[in-house]
Scaffold this motif. Structure first.
Motif, mmCIF file in Angstrom:
data_model
loop_
_atom_site.group_PDB
_atom_site.id
_atom_site.type_symbol
_atom_site.label_atom_id
_atom_site.label_comp_id
_atom_site.label_asym_id
_atom_site.label_seq_id
_atom_site.Cartn_x
_atom_site.Cartn_y
_atom_site.Cartn_z
ATOM 1 N N ALA A 1 0.806 -1.227 0.000
ATOM 2 C CA ALA A 1 0.000 0.000 0.000
ATOM 3 C C ALA A 1 0.835 1.271 0.000
ATOM 4 O O ALA A 1 0.379 2.315 -0.483
ATOM 5 N N GLN A 2 2.054 1.206 0.529
ATOM 6 C CA GLN A 2 2.911 2.386 0.601
ATOM 7 C C GLN A 2 3.944 2.414 -0.518
ATOM 8 O O GLN A 2 4.964 3.092 -0.410
ATOM 9 N N GLY A 3 3.680 1.668 -1.592
ATOM 10 C CA GLY A 3 4.619 1.627 -2.699
ATOM 11 C C GLY A 3 4.969 3.005 -3.226
ATOM 12 O O GLY A 3 4.115 3.886 -3.324
ATOM 13 N N ARG A 4 6.225 3.194 -3.596
ATOM 14 C CA ARG A 4 6.713 4.515 -4.007
ATOM 15 C C ARG A 4 6.596 4.765 -5.513
ATOM 16 O O ARG A 4 6.796 5.885 -5.975
ATOM 17 N N SER A 5 6.276 3.734 -6.268
ATOM 18 C CA SER A 5 6.163 3.879 -7.716
ATOM 19 C C SER A 5 4.966 4.750 -8.094
ATOM 20 O O SER A 5 3.970 4.794 -7.362
ATOM 21 N N PRO A 6 5.035 5.423 -9.245
ATOM 22 C CA PRO A 6 3.839 6.134 -9.724
ATOM 23 C C PRO A 6 2.743 5.182 -10.195
ATOM 24 O O PRO A 6 1.594 5.603 -10.349
ATOM 25 N N TYR A 7 3.076 3.910 -10.396
ATOM 26 C CA TYR A 7 2.078 2.959 -10.887
ATOM 27 C C TYR A 7 1.129 2.500 -9.780
ATOM 28 O O TYR A 7 1.552 2.186 -8.661
ATOM 29 N N VAL A 8 -0.150 2.459 -10.117
ATOM 30 C CA VAL A 8 -1.164 1.775 -9.316
ATOM 31 C C VAL A 8 -1.649 0.620 -10.184
ATOM 32 O O VAL A 8 -2.161 0.829 -11.290
ATOM 33 N N ILE A 9 -1.451 -0.605 -9.691
ATOM 34 C CA ILE A 9 -1.744 -1.808 -10.467
ATOM 35 C C ILE A 9 -3.047 -2.425 -9.977
ATOM 36 O O ILE A 9 -3.250 -2.581 -8.762
ATOM 37 N N LEU A 10 -3.915 -2.773 -10.914
ATOM 38 C CA LEU A 10 -5.186 -3.422 -10.590
ATOM 39 C C LEU A 10 -5.214 -4.810 -11.220
ATOM 40 O O LEU A 10 -4.765 -4.995 -12.348
ATOM 41 N N CYS A 11 -5.773 -5.769 -10.485
ATOM 42 C CA CYS A 11 -5.956 -7.118 -11.028
ATOM 43 C C CYS A 11 -7.308 -7.633 -10.537
ATOM 44 O O CYS A 11 -7.415 -8.271 -9.486
ATOM 45 N N GLU A 12 -8.347 -7.337 -11.308
ATOM 46 C CA GLU A 12 -9.708 -7.668 -10.903
ATOM 47 C C GLU A 12 -10.004 -9.161 -10.974
ATOM 48 O O GLU A 12 -10.795 -9.681 -10.181
ATOM 49 N N HIS A 13 -9.388 -9.857 -11.918
ATOM 50 C CA HIS A 13 -9.694 -11.274 -12.156
ATOM 51 C C HIS A 13 -8.615 -12.175 -11.579
ATOM 52 O O HIS A 13 -8.203 -13.159 -12.188
ATOM 53 N N LYS B 1 -0.732 15.125 -4.482
ATOM 54 C CA LYS B 1 -0.195 15.520 -5.787
ATOM 55 C C LYS B 1 0.890 14.542 -6.250
ATOM 56 O O LYS B 1 1.933 14.954 -6.787
ATOM 57 N N LYS B 2 0.628 13.278 -6.024
ATOM 58 C CA LYS B 2 1.575 12.239 -6.416
ATOM 59 C C LYS B 2 1.251 11.753 -7.821
ATOM 60 O O LYS B 2 0.095 11.446 -8.137
ATOM 61 N N ARG B 3 2.261 11.673 -8.659
ATOM 62 C CA ARG B 3 2.061 11.198 -10.024
ATOM 63 C C ARG B 3 1.478 9.792 -10.014
ATOM 64 O O ARG B 3 1.930 8.936 -9.241
ATOM 65 N N THR B 4 0.489 9.557 -10.873
ATOM 66 C CA THR B 4 -0.171 8.250 -10.916
ATOM 67 C C THR B 4 -0.337 7.779 -12.346
ATOM 68 O O THR B 4 -0.854 8.507 -13.198
ATOM 69 N N LEU B 5 0.097 6.544 -12.584
ATOM 70 C CA LEU B 5 -0.091 5.845 -13.852
ATOM 71 C C LEU B 5 -0.847 4.558 -13.538
ATOM 72 O O LEU B 5 -0.382 3.747 -12.726
ATOM 73 N N LEU B 6 -2.007 4.380 -14.147
ATOM 74 C CA LEU B 6 -2.865 3.233 -13.834
ATOM 75 C C LEU B 6 -2.581 2.101 -14.816
ATOM 76 O O LEU B 6 -2.485 2.318 -16.026
ATOM 77 N N LEU B 7 -2.450 0.878 -14.262
ATOM 78 C CA LEU B 7 -2.109 -0.276 -15.088
ATOM 79 C C LEU B 7 -2.917 -1.485 -14.631
ATOM 80 O O LEU B 7 -2.816 -1.912 -13.481
ATOM 81 N N GLY B 8 -3.736 -2.037 -15.528
ATOM 82 C CA GLY B 8 -4.504 -3.244 -15.228
ATOM 83 C C GLY B 8 -3.786 -4.469 -15.765
ATOM 84 O O GLY B 8 -3.229 -4.434 -16.867
ATOM 85 N N ILE B 9 -3.807 -5.557 -14.998
ATOM 86 C CA ILE B 9 -3.137 -6.794 -15.404
ATOM 87 C C ILE B 9 -4.187 -7.880 -15.647
ATOM 88 O O ILE B 9 -4.933 -8.255 -14.735
#
Length: 265
Positions: free
Chosen positions: A23-35, A147-155
Motif C-alpha cells: 500500500a505504501q509503494g513509491r512507484s507512480p504505478y497503481v496496479i489493478l488485477c480484478e480477475h 499531488k503524487k504522479r499516478t499511472l494506472l495499469l490493469g493486469i
C-alpha cells in the motif's frame, strides 16, 4: 507463489472482499488485477459447474495474480487484487452489463447465476464490487491529495482459443483516451519481450463492458491502460517470472518517457 495452473484455493474469508499489497509503494504505478481469483464462496457451492469449468479461464485470468504480484514487487507499486471469481461477479464490468454476473460465459451456462433476485444481485454488488472499487477510489484520492504522479495499469490474461478462434498474439495493450500512454506501452513491451504486442486486442475498451479504465482512468483524467498476456505464456512460474520482468522493464521505460499530464492526446 500459487500454482497458476490450478484454482485459487486460498482462504479468501481471511482476506476479505479486496486485497491490497504494498500500500505504501513509491512507484507512480497503481496496479489493478480484478480477475485474480477463482474463489467461489461456500455459500454458492460450485455454481452448478463441474471442476473442469471452474478451472478454466471463464472463472479467472490464469496467471494474472502471480504476475501482478511479481510486477508490483519489481516496481515497488501498490497493487489491488480481486478476491472472488468473476463467475460470482466480474469486478471489471459495469453493474448494468449482462456479463457483470454472467448467466453464460463463453459457451458455458452458469446455473447458479440464472434467474437471480434483485436482493441477491445487490448482495454481490455490496459484498465484492463496491468494496473493490471504493478501495481503488480511496487510493487514487489519497494520491491526488498529495499531488503524487499516478499511472494506472490493469493486469489481465486471455485464453489462446476463444469460441474456437485462435488468438496468435502474445500480448495486447487496451486503452481508451490514453492513446499516447497506451502506445508507448505497446512499443516498450515489444522492445522488452521481442514478442508482437497488439493495440486494443483481444478486446477494446467500451463504456458498457469495461469499468476500471473508463472510470478510474479516463474518468479522472489519469493515464490508464490494461495489459493482456496470452495465458499459455504465463501458465507456470517460469512464464510468470519472465513476463513480469518484461512488464517491469516496459513500465520503467514508459515512466521515464511519458510526460503527459493527462491521458488525452
Amino acid at each position: 507463489m500459487n500454482n497458476t495452473n490450478g484454482p485459487d484455493t486460498s482462504a479468501q474469508s481471511e482476506i476479505g472482499a479486496v486485497q491490497v499489497i504494498n500500500a505504501q509503494g513509491r512507484s507512480p504505478y497503481v496496479i489493478l488485477c480484478e480477475h485474480a481469483s477463482s474463489h467461489i464462496p461456500p455459500a454458492y457451492g460450485d455454481l452448478g459447474l463441474p471442476e473442469a469449468e471452474r478451472l478454466r479461464h471463464i472463472a479467472w485470468d490464469i496467471g494474472a495474480r502471480d504476475m501482478a504480484i511479481a510486477l508490483a514487487r519489481r516496481l515497488d507499486a501498490v497493487l489491488v487484487l480481486g478476491t472472488v471469481s468473476r463467475l460470482v461477479i466480474d469486478l471489471n464490468r459495469p453493474l448494468h452489463s449482462s456479463s457483470s454476473i454472467p448467466e453464460i460465459s463463453e459457451t458455458t451456462v452458469i446455473p447458479g447465476n440464472t434467474d437471480l433476485s434483485l436482493k441477491e444481485r445487490t448482495k454481490r454488488h455490496e459484498h465484492w464490487f463496491h468494496p473493490f472499487h471504493e478501495t481503488v477510489t480511496a487510493i487514487l484520492d489519497e494520491r491526488a491529495a498529495r499531488k503524487k504522479r499516478t499511472l494506472l495499469l490493469g493486469i489481465h490474461t486471455f485464453t489462446p482459443v476463444f469460441k474456437g478462434e485462435r488468438r496468435p498474439w502474445a500480448a495486447g495493450i487496451l486503452f481508451g483516451h490514453a492513446r499516447s500512454y497506451g502506445r508507448l506501452f505497446i512499443e516498450a513491451l515489444h522492445k522488452a519481450s521481442h514478442f508482437p504486442v497488439a493495440e486494443n486486442f483481444p478486446y477494446q475498451i467500451e463504456l458498457d463492458e469495461d469499468y476500471a479504465v473508463p472510470v478510474h482512468g479516463d474518468g479522472r483524467n489519469l493515464p490508464a491502460c490494461l495489459v493482456e498476456i496470452r495465458q499459455d505464456l504465463v501458465a507456470d512460474e517460469t512464464g510468470v517470472t519472465r513476463w513480469a520482468s518484461f512488464l517491469a522493464t516496459a513500465a520503467r521505460e514508459v515512466e521515464q518517457t511519458f510526460d503527459g499530464q493527462g491521458p488525452v492526446d
